[in-house]
Write a protein that holds these residues in place. Structure first.
Motif, mmCIF file in Angstrom:
data_model
loop_
_atom_site.group_PDB
_atom_site.id
_atom_site.type_symbol
_atom_site.label_atom_id
_atom_site.label_comp_id
_atom_site.label_asym_id
_atom_site.label_seq_id
_atom_site.Cartn_x
_atom_site.Cartn_y
_atom_site.Cartn_z
ATOM 1 N N ILE A 137 0.547 -0.972 -0.059
ATOM 2 C CA ILE A 137 -0.575 -0.142 -0.240
ATOM 3 C C ILE A 137 0.857 1.230 -0.303
ATOM 4 N N ALA A 138 1.543 1.054 0.665
ATOM 5 C CA ALA A 138 3.166 2.132 0.844
ATOM 6 C C ALA A 138 3.311 2.832 -0.783
ATOM 7 N N LEU A 139 3.402 1.435 -0.943
ATOM 8 C CA LEU A 139 4.480 2.100 -2.302
ATOM 9 C C LEU A 139 3.858 2.413 -3.326
ATOM 10 N N LEU A 140 2.114 2.028 -3.453
ATOM 11 C CA LEU A 140 1.237 2.409 -4.348
ATOM 12 C C LEU A 140 1.150 3.769 -3.887
ATOM 13 N N LEU A 141 1.209 4.163 -2.805
ATOM 14 C CA LEU A 141 1.285 5.689 -2.488
ATOM 15 C C LEU A 141 2.170 6.669 -2.700
ATOM 16 N N ILE A 142 3.623 6.137 -2.613
ATOM 17 C CA ILE A 142 4.665 6.489 -3.054
ATOM 18 C C ILE A 142 4.460 7.041 -4.662
ATOM 19 N N ALA A 143 4.506 5.602 -5.504
ATOM 20 C CA ALA A 143 4.346 6.118 -7.035
ATOM 21 C C ALA A 143 3.307 7.097 -7.382
ATOM 22 N N GLY A 144 1.831 6.655 -6.271
ATOM 23 C CA GLY A 144 1.298 7.696 -7.400
ATOM 24 C C GLY A 144 1.382 9.557 -7.002
ATOM 25 N N ALA A 145 2.133 9.692 -5.655
ATOM 26 C CA ALA A 145 2.479 10.824 -5.199
ATOM 27 C C ALA A 145 3.751 11.383 -6.252
ATOM 28 N N PHE A 146 4.760 10.346 -7.003
ATOM 29 C CA PHE A 146 5.558 10.713 -8.108
ATOM 30 C C PHE A 146 4.820 11.483 -9.035
ATOM 31 N N LEU A 147 4.098 10.882 -9.546
ATOM 32 C CA LEU A 147 3.366 10.555 -10.891
ATOM 33 C C LEU A 147 2.254 12.455 -10.544
ATOM 34 N N TRP A 148 1.552 11.844 -9.128
ATOM 35 C CA TRP A 148 1.398 13.444 -8.650
ATOM 36 C C TRP A 148 2.001 15.023 -9.075
ATOM 37 N N ALA A 149 3.563 14.987 -8.278
ATOM 38 C CA ALA A 149 4.000 15.573 -8.210
ATOM 39 C C ALA A 149 5.544 16.236 -8.687
ATOM 40 N N GLY A 150 5.729 15.082 -9.787
ATOM 41 C CA GLY A 150 6.718 14.498 -10.241
ATOM 42 C C GLY A 150 8.198 14.252 -9.064
ATOM 43 N N PHE A 151 8.953 14.776 -9.336
ATOM 44 C CA PHE A 151 10.243 14.102 -8.708
ATOM 45 C C PHE A 151 10.062 14.957 -7.000
ATOM 46 N N ARG A 152 10.504 14.597 -6.130
ATOM 47 C CA ARG A 152 10.154 15.075 -5.040
ATOM 48 C C ARG A 152 11.495 13.969 -4.050
ATOM 49 N N ILE A 153 12.807 14.455 -3.794
ATOM 50 C CA ILE A 153 13.107 14.264 -2.719
ATOM 51 C C ILE A 153 12.557 13.031 -1.987
ATOM 52 N N GLU A 154 12.433 14.086 -0.792
ATOM 53 C CA GLU A 154 11.467 13.693 -0.311
ATOM 54 C C GLU A 154 11.205 12.696 0.154
ATOM 55 N N LEU A 155 10.422 11.957 -1.233
ATOM 56 C CA LEU A 155 9.452 10.860 -1.523
ATOM 57 C C LEU A 155 10.180 10.211 -1.518
ATOM 58 N N LEU A 156 11.737 10.114 -2.088
ATOM 59 C CA LEU A 156 12.379 8.893 -2.233
ATOM 60 C C LEU A 156 13.169 8.512 -0.539
ATOM 61 N N TYR A 157 13.368 9.771 -0.171
ATOM 62 C CA TYR A 157 13.995 9.468 2.014
ATOM 63 C C TYR A 157 12.916 8.960 2.007
ATOM 64 N N ALA A 158 11.535 8.804 2.221
ATOM 65 C CA ALA A 158 10.217 8.216 2.433
ATOM 66 C C ALA A 158 10.674 6.577 2.224
ATOM 67 N N PHE A 159 10.938 6.150 0.743
ATOM 68 C CA PHE A 159 10.746 5.130 0.337
ATOM 69 C C PHE A 159 11.806 4.331 0.870
ATOM 70 N N ALA A 160 13.366 5.068 0.768
ATOM 71 C CA ALA A 160 14.128 4.111 1.773
ATOM 72 C C ALA A 160 13.797 4.104 3.309
ATOM 73 N N ILE A 161 13.309 4.792 3.864
ATOM 74 C CA ILE A 161 13.471 4.625 5.340
ATOM 75 C C ILE A 161 11.824 3.818 5.636
ATOM 76 N N LEU A 162 10.847 3.010 4.840
ATOM 77 C CA LEU A 162 9.748 2.462 4.694
ATOM 78 C C LEU A 162 11.102 0.557 4.103
ATOM 79 N N ASN A 163 11.842 1.231 3.195
ATOM 80 C CA ASN A 163 12.399 0.101 2.290
ATOM 81 C C ASN A 163 13.052 -1.034 3.644
ATOM 82 N N GLY A 164 13.526 0.099 4.726
ATOM 83 C CA GLY A 164 14.726 -0.622 6.045
ATOM 84 C C GLY A 164 14.101 -1.112 6.746
ATOM 85 N N ILE A 165 12.885 -0.653 6.877
ATOM 86 C CA ILE A 165 12.349 -0.566 7.693
ATOM 87 C C ILE A 165 12.053 -2.629 7.656
#
Length: 406
Positions: free
Chosen positions: A86-114
């Protein structure tokens, strides 16, 4: 025969789920690195993203282990897969909506680590439940094979997808991979171990897990030895780019092939480690792989040829992965199933901490001296593992002899 373990449906479903989820994680992790570098051109940003991944895993490790030993391990993995999907779908949707945002990649990294920390602790504890004790070594060999197969395919597919369809689709496919892996896990029909700590408070369960390791120093130290090959693998990834460029005068093709040969060696370990352990004994095989690792790392440190780098990469992958298989098997045979989650989480936390410190320290050392020094450091790390494990195994054999005499 190692693949005979795939005949029972429970482990076969777990094995397929492990490959699928590993493929998804590998694909999105590789894609995220490329995406961030492509958009920013900043190595510092990539390093910071990787640090967030490690720190998030480190911070969640203590809580994850306690949860894993309080509840059904399969259910925890299913929840983790569902939340990550679910979190990955939300992040992908955010990228499609807002374009590249570095904070979204950082959120992905935190999600990935946990997610990775929870999954590794829970899945290895689940393997201990579903595999007969005399097949632990074959189970761990197949898990290593599934990891390498997933990563191999991910490496090949991720680059193509990123080039032609973009990072957003990679995140979407990763989400689908978690859903597909969950489908196979749901089909597992195993009886969870009976937990005697359901009525305990969270802090009490955590404290009991810590006390379990403190009261069993042999198990704790063997667990520390088990993370040395993992830290060594991380050091290899840090050292390799500069080594290829400076020591052997290679390019990106040589770098990619070196990484591929490491993967080939790691894949071979799934077929070789169990056979050698059966022929020479588990302890002797572990010591043998430590010795081979020390020698090959010293040779590679002073090497200047591409061919020897390829051979060395195969052997480094083979020894690191074989040691993980064999020492993890020793731990599964020794650690109580009720405490496996907490114990694994403690060792993972120490591993993540060492990886963070080592990556920073090695970068400074390599910049000051040469990339070959990184392989010398890896060799020194393996010597420490060899000495500690040899001392532990010798002491255990002496204790067995005393027990037999009395």
């Amino acid at each position: 025969m190692i693949f005979s373990l795939l005949k029972p449906s429970n482990f076969r479903h777990f094995f397929i789920a492990d490959i699928v989820s590993g493929f998804g994680v590998g694909m999105s992790t590789i894609g995220a690195n490329w995406y961030l570098m492509d958009q920013t051109g900043s190595i510092t940003s990539v390093g910071f993203m990787l640090s967030l991944n490690v720190i998030a895993g480190f911070l969640i490790s203590a809580f994850a282990g306690t949860l894993i030993d309080k509840w059904n391990r399969k259910t925890i993995i299913l929840w983790a897969h569902g939340i990550r999907a679910i979190a990955l779908l939300l992040i992908a949707g955010a990228f499609l909506w807002a374009g590249f945002r570095i904070e979204l990649l950082y959120a992905f990294a935190i999600l990935n680590g946990i997610g990775w920390t929870v999954y590794m602790s829970a899945s290895r504890s689940l393997v201990q439940e579903i595999v007969p004790e005399n097949d632990f070594i074959h189970g761990n060999s197949l898990i290593e094979i599934s990891l390498q197969v997933g990563m191999f395919v991910a490496g090949a597919v991720s680059g193509i997808l990123y080039k032609y369809v973009g990072f957003e689709l990679i995140l979407f496919l990763n989400s689908l991979a978690f859903i597909a892996a969950s489908f196979f896990l749901i089909r597992m029909q195993h009886t969870p171990i009976q937990l005697d700590n359901k009525g305990e408070r969270f802090f009490e369960t955590f404290k009991n897990g810590f006390s379990y390791l403190v009261e069993r120093p042999y198990i704790f130290v063997v667990g520390i030895v088990s993370i040395i090959p993992l830290v060594s693998t991380m050091v290899y990834n840090v050292v390799l780019p500069g080594y290829v460029s400076i020591a052997v005068g290679g390019d990106s093709v040589v770098f990619g092939l070196s990484d591929m040969f490491y993967g080939i060696g790691a894949l071979l370990s799934g077929f070789i480690a169990a056979s050698l352990a059966k022929r020479f004994s588990q302890n002797r095989t572990i010591i043998l792989f430590f010795l081979i690792s020390v020698l090959i790392l010293v040779v590679v440190a002073f090497n200047t040829t591409i061919l020897l780098l390829y051979v060395g990469s195969v052997l480094i992958g083979l020894t690191n992965s074989s040691l993980r298989i064999l020492i993890t098997t020793t731990l599964m045979e020794t650690v109580s199933k009720a405490y496996m989650g907490r114990s694994t989480s403690v060792w993972m936390a120490i591993s993540l901490l060492l990886q963070t410190v080592s990556a920073t320290g090695l970068g400074i050392v390599i910049d000051r001296y040469s990339p070959g020094v990184g392989f010398i450091c890896m060799s020194g790390l393996m010597i420490v593992g060899l000495i500690v494990y040899y001392a532990l195994s010798s002491r255990k054999q002496q204790q067995k002899a005393l027990d037999t005499n009395f």
